[in-house]
Enzyme design. Structure first.
Site, PDB file in Angstrom:
ATOM      1  CB  CYS A  79      -1.124  -0.018   1.217  1.00  0.00           C
ATOM      2  SG  CYS A  79      -2.420   1.011   0.826  1.00  0.00           S
ATOM      3  CG  HIS A  99      -3.224  -3.493   3.834  1.00  0.00           C
ATOM      4  ND1 HIS A  99      -2.189  -2.686   4.609  1.00  0.00           N
ATOM      5  CD2 HIS A  99      -3.814  -2.209   3.300  1.00  0.00           C
ATOM      6  CE1 HIS A  99      -2.244  -1.271   4.632  1.00  0.00           C
ATOM      7  NE2 HIS A  99      -3.237  -1.093   3.509  1.00  0.00           N
ATOM      8  CD  GLU A 105      -0.220  -5.240   6.363  1.00  0.00           C
ATOM      9  OE1 GLU A 105      -0.270  -5.779   5.214  1.00  0.00           O
ATOM     10  OE2 GLU A 105      -0.676  -4.261   6.445  1.00  0.00           O
TER      11      GLU A 105
END
Ligand code: GLN
Length: 191
Positions: free
Chosen positions: A79, A172, A174
């Protein structure tokens, strides 16, 4: 070998990257100063606010050391991290690191804050797999250079790219339990 991976910790969502990498057996280092880059096998530039990260790269003295590091070791940007890895984004305060040859537009999907897809087709090991992806005020990639491989796209627009040893995602990885993007990055680290 246990890989030691740095996560840029100037601003933004770095702890979730550390948690994912540790789950995959890595040691992690929160990178705030140039000396933190010593002994790292790879670096993650997380999401956050790319204008702030760009300014803090200068105030921390990390800009040139990261460019030098990236000449030898893999970098993953997610991002805002992908924005930072590009050259510059049109009309913004961001000065990128020029690690990925692409043009981006910050917040390129308009006012949409969050979106989720559970079936992003991604080319991982020479074949297509589907994985979940969360987009948060995501940048839009408007041009990719010849050396850039598009590993995933939505409606023809790149959202996961690779250039040499470096990887960039506009989403994202994560924030989901799926670790395949980090594993892909760790394969570049092992090579
Ligand atoms: N919109 C942010 C920026 O332009 C990126 C958002 C994110 O990293 N989740 O920097």
């Amino acid at each position: 070998m246990v890989a030691t991976i740095g996560v840029l910790a100037l601003q933004g969502a770095f702890t979730r990257h550390q948690a994912t990498l540790e789950r995959l057996g890595c040691q992690t280092v929160a990178v705030r100063y140039p000396r933190d880059l010593e002994r790292l096998d790879g670096l993650v530039i997380p999401g956050g606010e790319s204008g702030t990260i760009s300014r803090q790269l200068d105030s921390s003295g990390l800009r040139q050391p990261i460019i030098t590091f990236a000449g030898e070791k893999p970098v993953l940007g997610t991002c805002a991290g992908l924005i930072i890895m590009s050259r510059e984004s049109a009309g913004s305060q961001v000065q990128g690191l020029d690690l990925l040859d692409l043009d981006v537009v910050r917040n390129g999907w308009g006012r949409q804050a969050h979106s989720f897809t559970s079936s992003l087709p991604v080319t991982l090991n020479g074949h297509s797999e589907e994985l979940p992806a969360i987009f948060i005020r995501a940048p839009r990639i408007t041009r990719v250079g010849q050396g850039v491989e598009v590993l995933a796209a939505i409606d023809g627009e790149p959202v996961l790219v690779r250039q040499g040893r470096h990887l960039g995602a506009t989403f994202h990885p994560e924030l989901t339990a799926d670790t395949r993007i980090h594993q892909l990055f760790l394969r570049a680290v092992e090579e």
